[in-house]
Design a protein around this motif. Sequence first.
Motif, mmCIF file in Angstrom:
data_model
loop_
_atom_site.group_PDB
_atom_site.id
_atom_site.type_symbol
_atom_site.label_atom_id
_atom_site.label_comp_id
_atom_site.label_asym_id
_atom_site.label_seq_id
_atom_site.Cartn_x
_atom_site.Cartn_y
_atom_site.Cartn_z
ATOM 1 N N VAL A 91 0.986 -1.501 0.304
ATOM 2 C CA VAL A 91 -0.329 -0.491 -0.150
ATOM 3 C C VAL A 91 0.934 1.450 -0.016
ATOM 4 N N LEU A 92 0.740 1.756 -1.060
ATOM 5 C CA LEU A 92 1.416 3.245 -1.387
ATOM 6 C C LEU A 92 0.971 4.366 -0.793
ATOM 7 N N GLY A 93 1.730 5.010 0.393
ATOM 8 C CA GLY A 93 0.914 6.317 0.764
ATOM 9 C C GLY A 93 0.106 6.115 2.213
ATOM 10 N N GLU B 288 -1.074 -9.595 3.775
ATOM 11 C CA GLU B 288 -0.085 -9.631 4.292
ATOM 12 C C GLU B 288 0.105 -7.704 3.737
ATOM 13 N N VAL B 289 0.501 -7.424 4.926
ATOM 14 C CA VAL B 289 0.525 -5.259 4.328
ATOM 15 C C VAL B 289 1.476 -4.888 4.413
ATOM 16 N N ARG B 290 1.935 -4.577 3.200
ATOM 17 C CA ARG B 290 2.906 -3.419 3.886
ATOM 18 C C ARG B 290 2.887 -1.931 3.223
ATOM 19 N N LEU B 291 3.195 -0.633 4.100
ATOM 20 C CA LEU B 291 2.670 0.238 4.113
ATOM 21 C C LEU B 291 3.415 1.211 3.631
ATOM 22 N N TRP B 292 3.474 1.081 3.263
ATOM 23 C CA TRP B 292 4.843 2.530 2.447
ATOM 24 C C TRP B 292 4.754 4.155 2.036
ATOM 25 N N GLY B 293 5.495 4.945 3.166
ATOM 26 C CA GLY B 293 5.419 6.384 2.813
ATOM 27 C C GLY B 293 6.967 6.804 3.166
ATOM 28 N N PHE C 83 -1.782 2.063 -4.812
ATOM 29 C CA PHE C 83 -1.763 3.972 -5.332
ATOM 30 C C PHE C 83 -1.973 3.957 -4.093
ATOM 31 N N VAL C 84 -1.996 4.880 -3.531
ATOM 32 C CA VAL C 84 -3.385 5.716 -2.717
ATOM 33 C C VAL C 84 -2.322 7.547 -1.836
#
Length: 335
Positions: free
Chosen positions: A7-9, A27-32, A78-79
């Motif tokens: 998850v980008l954002g 499986e959640v990968r939250l990128w920032g 993309f968020v």
Amino acid sequence: MKEIVAVLGPGSWGTALSMVLDENQHEVRLWGVDSKQIAEINTEHTNKNYLPETQLSDGIVGYTDLEKAITGATYILFVVPTKAIRSVAKQVAALLDGKTKPVLIHASKGLEQETHKRISVIIEEEISSDLHDGLVVLSGPSHAEEVAKKDITTITAASGTDEIAKKVQKLFINHYFRVYTNSDVIGVELGAALKNIIAVGAGALHGLGYGDNAKAALMTRGLAEISRLGVAFGADPLTFIGLSGVGDLIVTGTSIHSRNWRAGNLLGKKVPLAEVLESMGMVVEGVQTTKAAYELAQQKGIEMPITEAIYRVLYEDADIDEVIRDLMMRDRKAE
């Protein structure tokens, strides 16, 4: 089946969608890019700047390294704000190897400045089709704050490929988050972007002290404008009476959770635009989208008087009371 989703954002919507995915055992990968924010997500399991009253599962893992976040991911969501979509898509394209082809999803709402392109078009321009397994637009009436509380929510997964839309539907759907599929990508994206303009106007009416009659008039005639512009670009007019049209317009144009409504409310109270934007703390997509929609309408010769009125207030410093009078005294016509 457990999927790996990048998850980008890590804003409010990206975080809320991460919670839905985690609820569904993925499986959640939250990128920032903010290392302090990502550290907070990983150590305190909170994201207080965006969802202050929410406790996150330790299954949601934050990343600042984009390559690590997307490596092996079966879905990339993309968020990020519209203005960041192209740059982030370019970064993703440079890291994909074409072997593991993820499904791309975007849940952002807006139009690119200057080009006025829809978000799916931007992503497709930057990420070659041989690097992914399809693109889906995720949109509909959904406040992040309410999704985070597991309030009942319904949204749309739109794609030109029904099979891919159904995959994303299955990825997200659960007992409080219902997903429908749709093939009208143009209509879903334009409905999602353009309703933010009307939400700014609805907030402004509230700030000025107008009642429900005025707000209903604005939203109804605003939906007519959205439909006219959308159909001119090939959208199905029926899309605009669905979740990503009237549904999203209702939720965004009537609630204090909506940053576009809140921005408009402050404008109605005569707070200068620069101060409004500074006070929000998050991107107000409706402000930039107003400019893009106004310019598109001019190019296409589409009549959008409400959009034009809001444009005049935002970009020409027109008096808001005078603009409303001008709208009400336009030439008489049939509905």
